[in-house]
Design an enzyme around this catalytic site. Structure first.
Site, PDB file in Angstrom:
ATOM      1  CE1 TYR A   1       5.479   2.714   1.339  1.00 23.04           C
ATOM      2  CE2 TYR A   1       4.452   0.549   1.564  1.00 23.04           C
ATOM      3  CZ  TYR A   1       4.479   1.816   1.020  1.00 23.04           C
ATOM      4  OH  TYR A   1       3.495   2.200   0.143  1.00 23.04           O
TER       5      TYR A   1
ATOM      6  CG  HIS B   1      -0.438   5.317  -4.484  1.00 22.34           C
ATOM      7  ND1 HIS B   1      -1.790   5.045  -4.427  1.00 22.34           N
ATOM      8  CD2 HIS B   1       0.184   4.121  -4.325  1.00 22.34           C
ATOM      9  CE1 HIS B   1      -1.967   3.741  -4.265  1.00 22.34           C
ATOM     10  NE2 HIS B   1      -0.793   3.158  -4.191  1.00 22.34           N
TER      11      HIS B   1
ATOM     12  NE  ARG C   1      -1.820   2.079  -0.763  1.00 21.17           N
ATOM     13  CZ  ARG C   1      -2.512   1.179  -0.061  1.00 21.17           C
ATOM     14  NH1 ARG C   1      -3.376   1.585   0.844  1.00 21.17           N
ATOM     15  NH2 ARG C   1      -2.327  -0.110  -0.261  1.00 21.17           N
TER      16      ARG C   1
ATOM     17  CG  HIS D   1       0.241  -4.103   0.577  1.00 20.73           C
ATOM     18  ND1 HIS D   1       1.369  -3.457   1.037  1.00 20.73           N
ATOM     19  CD2 HIS D   1      -0.330  -3.254  -0.314  1.00 20.73           C
ATOM     20  CE1 HIS D   1       1.475  -2.270   0.464  1.00 20.73           C
ATOM     21  NE2 HIS D   1       0.450  -2.127  -0.356  1.00 20.73           N
TER      22      HIS D   1
ATOM     23  NE  ARG E   1      -4.744  -0.606  -2.911  1.00 21.79           N
ATOM     24  CZ  ARG E   1      -4.976  -1.578  -2.044  1.00 21.79           C
ATOM     25  NH1 ARG E   1      -6.117  -1.580  -1.349  1.00 21.79           N
ATOM     26  NH2 ARG E   1      -4.105  -2.556  -1.869  1.00 21.79           N
TER      27      ARG E   1
ATOM     28  CE  LYS F   1      -4.270  -2.463  -6.231  1.00 23.00           C
ATOM     29  NZ  LYS F   1      -2.877  -2.763  -6.643  1.00 23.00           N
TER      30      LYS F   1
END
Length: 304
Positions: free
Chosen positions: A285, A250, A253, A276, A155, A179
């Protein structure tokens, strides 16, 4: 806002801060959503929390939906966020015995359709990576940035906060903080390591100043790069490469994850590398991969 609304909101605010330890931004978002709801029910002469019914909550979402459509900005995610705020608020009041009936308890969240993110083909990525002139100190830095973003799927926040002490050159890994400051170890390819090494030896020494700290990627003032700085870098080289797609940080990514999946990588491995917490986020994806397979079939099969 009535005295009853105000007192209950203060209690909830303290609960979010002290018991749930939420960030100031998260608390502010909850309070903002609830104030908008209180403003709506106040127009219906409701002054007490105990007077709020399920019908009032449903009417609020109907009004919210209508106002969004008029502005052409309707998103199920927005409604879902408001409902989450209301559910949390009323659940808290219920747990504290401050209400007898939870008016939001039986209301379901709207179904959120995830949009499939844009990604680049392998050839487009190679074209983009080929644009920086590595003889120039800033463009050598940019080359390293592009290689790391595509090679590790970071990220933007993870990239700009990457530190030299978090690069394990011999093992081929980076330590990043995603995150919620969640730490994870991600692999980095030989090309990424090669250009990070070249940049640190040949460019970073010229960019760093007193107070540059340990950040890997610096701007010309010796400070760590900003998010907008990364945006500008991506925009610059996508224009040079004449790639017509709308490329943003992004995108690399997304391309990283898509190309891994197309190459046969396990979805759980990709989830781990991307950081994630929920596999459903990574599964977007698989939709890209199916679209890719259909396109290959259409292009190359004689009966397609």
């Amino acid at each position: 806002m009535t005295a009853d609304f105000d007192s209950k909101l203060k209690l909830f605010k303290n609960y979010l801060r002290q018991e749930r330890s939420l960030s100031a931004n998260s608390v502010s978002a909850y309070i903002s959503d609830l104030k908008k709801f209180f403003l709506f029910v106040s127009k219906n002469q409701i002054e007490l929390i105990s007077e709020i019914s399920e019908e009032n909550v449903l009417s609020f979402f109907l009004e919210l939906h209508r106002s969004q459509k008029e502005k052409e900005v309707f998103a199920a995610s927005t409604l879902s966020r408001y409902l989450s705020s209301l559910k949390s608020f009323f659940k808290y009041l219920d747990s504290e015995k401050l209400i007898e009936i939870n008016p939001a308890e039986n209301i379901d969240s709207p179904k959120i359709t995830r949009s499939i993110p844009d990604f680049l083909t392998v050839n487009e990525v190679l074209l983009l990576l080929d644009q920086p002139d590595i003889q120039q100190k800033l463009e050598l830095r940019d080359k390293a940035i592009l290689e790391v973003m595509y090679g590790s799927g970071l990220r933007v926040s993870e990239l700009i906060n990457l530190k030299i002490s978090s690069i394990f050159f011999e093992d081929g890994y980076l330590r990043v903080f995603g995150k919620g400051s969640k730490e994870r170890i991600v692999p980095i390819g030989s090309k990424g390591l090669e250009f990070i090494s070249m940049y640190i030896l040949n460019s970073r020494e010229l960019l760093k100043r007193q107070g540059s700290e340990d950040y890997v990627f610096l701007n010309f003032r010796g400070k760590k790069l900003s998010r907008m700085g990364i945006w500008d870098i991506i925009r610059k080289y996508s224009m040079k490469a004449k790639i017509e797609k709308d490329i943003h940080p992004h995108t690399l990514r997304h391309s990283f994850a898509t190309h891994l999946l197309q190459g046969g990588a396990d979805i759980r491995v990709i989830q781990e590398m991307l950081g994630h917490s929920d596999i459903s986020t990574t599964q977007i994806y698989t939709h890209i991969d199916r679209d890719y397979l259909r396109e290959v079939h259409k292009s190359f099969h004689p009966r397609a």
